[in-house]
Enzyme design. Structure first.
Site, mmCIF file in Angstrom:
data_model
loop_
_atom_site.group_PDB
_atom_site.id
_atom_site.type_symbol
_atom_site.label_atom_id
_atom_site.label_comp_id
_atom_site.label_asym_id
_atom_site.label_seq_id
_atom_site.Cartn_x
_atom_site.Cartn_y
_atom_site.Cartn_z
ATOM 1 N N GLY A 98 -5.484 1.476 0.017
ATOM 2 C CA GLY A 98 -5.481 0.460 1.064
ATOM 3 C C GLY A 98 -6.086 -0.862 0.688
ATOM 4 N N GLY A 99 -6.486 -1.040 -0.584
ATOM 5 C CA GLY A 99 -7.025 -2.330 -0.992
ATOM 6 C C GLY A 99 -6.020 -3.451 -0.827
ATOM 7 N N GLU A 106 1.413 3.268 3.969
ATOM 8 C CA GLU A 106 1.199 4.144 2.812
ATOM 9 C C GLU A 106 0.869 5.560 3.260
ATOM 10 O OE1 GLU A 106 -0.487 1.084 -0.638
ATOM 11 O OE2 GLU A 106 -1.893 2.081 0.708
ATOM 12 N N LYS A 124 -10.346 3.684 -12.418
ATOM 13 C CA LYS A 124 -10.230 4.120 -11.022
ATOM 14 C C LYS A 124 -10.658 5.573 -10.808
ATOM 15 C CE LYS A 124 -8.580 0.123 -10.029
ATOM 16 N NZ LYS A 124 -7.177 -0.108 -9.671
#
Length: 228
Positions: A98-99, A106, A124
């Site tokens: 969600g960045g 999504e 990540k």
């Protein structure tokens, strides 16, 4: 290209190899998903026959530029394969996404997918989620209320801005970024956030991801979720 960008590209290329003729493919949003689109566009140009559903207007625009055939999700109930990035992902394939501001779509498309692949660079992958602020999409009229309830969890909450105004998602909602630092219990945190009236979606993806493809040191690491 930096090392991390090269890792994203390598992982994205490997993920696109999973796409087969006839599939309906969910297309993620963000910098890593853009690499996926680039390689998918090349395969489509070479004769791959698929249709795709985008998770954001930004992804839709790039897909059209690359001549990737698109369909609207509104008339669909299932997707064969979704490939998306992640802002953080742990060894249990639990992730924060969600960045890029597309978390609601999504999440819906991931839930509708028979299989979800997360494509990431090595930075990540984390031991515990929470270093990346957790995005929460909220209805605008409830933003203050939701923000106060999130702050009751004992963590800083900030409204995401764009040019000094609240950023609007593709659905006209606001995003609150919650700086947990460390999320000790992702399941309970997800339940607590989802229980707040006014929340449209949170960006904890705890069971949706089936496979992770990590670019690392010129190679890729592929792991699958243990559903046993």
């Amino acid at each position: 290209m930096s090392d991390l960008e090269a890792e994203k590209a390598l992982a994205a290329k490997r993920a696109v190899d999973e796409i087969q003729d006839g599939m309906l493919v969910g297309l993620g949003t963000g910098s890593t998903a853009n690499y996926v689109l680039k390689y998918l566009g090349k395969r489509v140009a070479a004769g791959l026959r698929i249709t795709a559903v985008p998770t954001s207007r930004m992804t839709e625009a790039l897909a059209r530029e690359l001549a990737v055939p698109l369909v609207a999700f509104g008339g669909l109930s299932s997707v064969d394969l979704t490939i998306d990035g992640a802002d953080e992902i742990d060894q249990n394939l639990q992730a924060i996404k969600g960045g890029g501001g597309a978390l609601l779509r999504e999440k819906v498309i991931a839930a509708a997918s028979a299989r979800v692949i997360a494509v990431v660079d090595s930075s990540k992958v984390v031991r515990r989620l929470g270093r990346f602020p957790l995005p929460v999409e909220v209805f605008p009229f409830a933003a203050e209320f939701v923000g106060a309830r999130l702050a009751d969890l004992g963590v800083p909450v900030s409204l995401r801005l764009q040019n000094d105004d609240p950023l609007l998602t593709d659905h006209g909602n606001h995003i609150l970024d919650v700086a947990f630092g460390v999320i000790t219990d992702p399941q309970q945190t997800a339940l607590a956030i989802a229980a707040i009236p006014g929340v449209a979606a949170h960006s904890l993806f705890l069971s949706e991801i089936d496979t992770i493809i990590v670019g690392r040191d010129g190679a890729v690491d592929v792991r699958h979720a243990d559903r046993s």
